[in-house]
Design a protein around this motif. Structure first.
Motif, mmCIF file in Angstrom:
data_model
loop_
_atom_site.group_PDB
_atom_site.id
_atom_site.type_symbol
_atom_site.label_atom_id
_atom_site.label_comp_id
_atom_site.label_asym_id
_atom_site.label_seq_id
_atom_site.Cartn_x
_atom_site.Cartn_y
_atom_site.Cartn_z
ATOM 1 N N PHE A 170 0.838 -1.184 0.000
ATOM 2 C CA PHE A 170 0.000 0.000 0.000
ATOM 3 C C PHE A 170 0.883 1.248 0.000
ATOM 4 O O PHE A 170 2.108 1.157 0.080
ATOM 5 C CB PHE A 170 -0.937 -0.007 1.212
ATOM 6 C CG PHE A 170 -1.906 -1.158 1.217
ATOM 7 C CD1 PHE A 170 -3.043 -1.141 0.426
ATOM 8 C CD2 PHE A 170 -1.671 -2.283 2.008
ATOM 9 C CE1 PHE A 170 -3.939 -2.204 0.427
ATOM 10 C CE2 PHE A 170 -2.560 -3.354 2.011
ATOM 11 C CZ PHE A 170 -3.691 -3.315 1.210
ATOM 12 N N THR B 213 -0.765 4.893 4.120
ATOM 13 C CA THR B 213 -1.390 3.726 4.747
ATOM 14 C C THR B 213 -0.428 3.047 5.715
ATOM 15 O O THR B 213 -0.807 2.648 6.821
ATOM 16 C CB THR B 213 -1.857 2.721 3.670
ATOM 17 O OG1 THR B 213 -2.785 3.367 2.791
ATOM 18 C CG2 THR B 213 -2.526 1.517 4.317
ATOM 19 N N HIS C 185 -1.187 2.849 9.675
ATOM 20 C CA HIS C 185 -1.221 1.519 10.286
ATOM 21 C C HIS C 185 -0.236 1.439 11.441
ATOM 22 O O HIS C 185 -0.572 0.939 12.527
ATOM 23 C CB HIS C 185 -0.885 0.457 9.235
ATOM 24 C CG HIS C 185 -0.475 -0.860 9.822
ATOM 25 N ND1 HIS C 185 -1.379 -1.799 10.276
ATOM 26 C CD2 HIS C 185 0.761 -1.391 10.049
ATOM 27 C CE1 HIS C 185 -0.722 -2.849 10.744
ATOM 28 N NE2 HIS C 185 0.565 -2.621 10.624
ATOM 29 N N LEU D 31 -6.948 8.179 8.699
ATOM 30 C CA LEU D 31 -6.792 6.733 8.516
ATOM 31 C C LEU D 31 -6.379 6.058 9.815
ATOM 32 O O LEU D 31 -6.829 4.954 10.127
ATOM 33 C CB LEU D 31 -5.755 6.473 7.419
ATOM 34 C CG LEU D 31 -5.718 5.053 6.828
ATOM 35 C CD1 LEU D 31 -7.095 4.634 6.322
ATOM 36 C CD2 LEU D 31 -4.684 4.981 5.705
ATOM 37 N N ALA E 19 -6.632 -2.831 3.400
ATOM 38 C CA ALA E 19 -5.720 -2.918 4.544
ATOM 39 C C ALA E 19 -6.447 -3.319 5.832
ATOM 40 O O ALA E 19 -5.865 -3.974 6.706
ATOM 41 C CB ALA E 19 -5.011 -1.581 4.737
#
Length: 454
Positions: A269, A273, A277, A356, A417
């Protein structure tokens, strides 16, 4: 360590042992937290590079440290069984083993690290940050493992406040060095995320030096005569330590490695991202220090009671610890629901990364509930010296169930994801159920054996 009779006495001793461990674990995780957090403020590339580097290093470090943590139940049983004179000799053997493991890591890592990073689909700048971060961090591997042994000795005596003090001394050092080396303040070179590696390495040397000083000078450690006499390598003691420590290490490795594997699989990704994460995973790891600390406290307390033959007390401590972990996991779940946006803002100033990260944190709620059961149960099992089944359960739950489910969901559904996180949650839930079943079985078998012997 004191013998307890009532549940109120047990709760008091449990808190006395637990709180310093919790502070210590939070402070230790804070080193990684500040490495990640401060690197993120240097830029998303630095955050992603440190994320990749940490994902390669943390499973290896925690797994090998887990082997050395086998010293805790060994020392607890020796003290509970009235064999305190043997403690110093066993701890010295643990230090020899720590040196061997550190040298092995340095040798193998120097050969494999470039190959591993080259095999990943990373942007050139992210790859460079990860390589330099790990290279600098390697300077602190030997003292890191050495401190694990000394801390296991200190904690097994119930002196968890000393471990807390040592770690709290080291934390400001790490933050200050990050400030100098990541951002290039006070005339130091601006190294970005790679500077966090140097800061952590120096911090680990400070931690080890302070631990050695305390063990030599302070009571009650001075009565055990650590470092007063030279002891050569004893393969017999190594065998005993490895018999307990290797399953513990592999259990921890399989648990941490599956999270690292997910981060590495995230490399397909984009950088945003990966950064989001890692930020969410880093905060979840910080919250994980609560059940992990309870687990370590249970290893000490259950091991002490089991070594003294007080099986009822060992079982009561297990119930107390697991119940406390579950209650606290519900509190952390509320924190993530209410303050998710503020938590995400700690890691980055980029709006896309924050949004995110907040989404990932919702999934972290389910981590906390499963960890609240599985992790303390593993601590109790280690107190009983029952370690092999937990290793098998961990492997099956995380690697046979969790990771494959996550990969399938991420690759063949619209979850992307987030599919990896759902897979991890599935594996954690299965593991928690099976580990709890194992603890009940061990306690019943132990009571039955004691009744037959009587």
């Amino acid at each position: 360590m004191k013998t307890t009779v009532t549940m109120s006495q047990k709760f008091k001793q449990f808190i006395v042992i637990l709180l310093p461990i919790l502070v210590t674990q939070i402070a230790l995780s804070a080193i990684t937290f500040f490495d990640t957090n401060m690197s993120g403020h240097a830029g998303s590339t630095d955050l992603a590079g440190v994320a990749i580097g940490s994902s390669l290093w943390v499973p290896l470090q925690t797994g090998l440290s887990g082997i050395l943590m086998g010293m805790t139940p060994i020392v607890s049983h020796l003290i509970g069984g009235g064999q305190a004179k043997k403690v110093s000799y066993h701890v010295m053997q643990g230090l020899w083993l720590a040196i061997l493991l550190a040298v092995a890591v340095l040798a193998v890592g120097s050969m494999l690290l470039p190959v591993i990073l080259d095999g990943m689909n990373l942007e050139n700048e992210v790859r460079s940050v990860a390589f330099r971060f790990l290279s600098f961090l390697s300077i602190g591997i030997i003292p890191m493992f050495g401190y694990t042994v000394l801390r296991s000795f200190i904690d097994a005596l119930g002196q968890t406040r000393i471990s807390m003090t040592i770690t709290l001394i080291s934390l400001p050092i790490n933050i200050f060095l990050n400030y100098l080396l990541i951002f290039g303040n006070w005339g130091f070179p601006r190294l970005g995320g790679a500077g966090a590696g140097i800061a952590s390495a120096i911090t680990y040397w400070c931690v080890f030096a302070v631990a050695v000083l305390f063990v030599i000078r302070l009571k009650p450690f001075v009565s055990y005569g650590m470092f007063r006499q030279f002891h050569g390598v004893s393969f017999r003691v190594w065998k005993e330590l490895l018999k307990i420590g290797v399953p513990i290490g592999f259990s921890i490795f399989f648990e941490t490695a599956v999270f690292a594997a997910v981060t590495l699989l995230m490399s397909r990704f984009n950088t945003i991202t990966i950064a989001a994460h890692q930020a969410a995973m880093n905060f979840a790891t910080t919250l994980y220090m609560i059940p992990l600390s309870i687990s370590m406290a249970l290893t000490i307390l259950v091991g002490f009671e089991k070594g003294a033959g007080r099986l009822k007390d060992a079982r009561q401590y297990s119930i107390l610890g697991i119940g406390s972990a579950v209650a606290l996991s519900l509190v952390t779940a509320v924190v993530l629901l209410v303050a998710g946006q503020y938590v995400a803002g700690l890691y980055s100033e980029e709006s896309k990364v924050i949004a995110l990260t907040q989404h990932f944190l919702i999934y972290a709620i389910f981590f906390q509930i499963s960890d609240a059961i599985a992790t303390p149960v593993q601590g109790a099992l280690r107190g009983y010296k029952d370690v092999n089944p937990a290793f098998i359960i961990t492997f099956v739950s995380y690697w046979v169930i969790g990771l494959p489910v996550g990969y399938l969901l991420a690759s063949f559904t619209s979850l992307g994801a987030f599919g990896f996180w759902i897979g991890l949650i599935t594996g954690l839930a299965v593991g928690a159920t099976l580990l709890l079943w194992r603890l009940v079985k061990v306690q019943r078998a132990t009571r039955k054996s004691a009744a037959i012997a009587a």
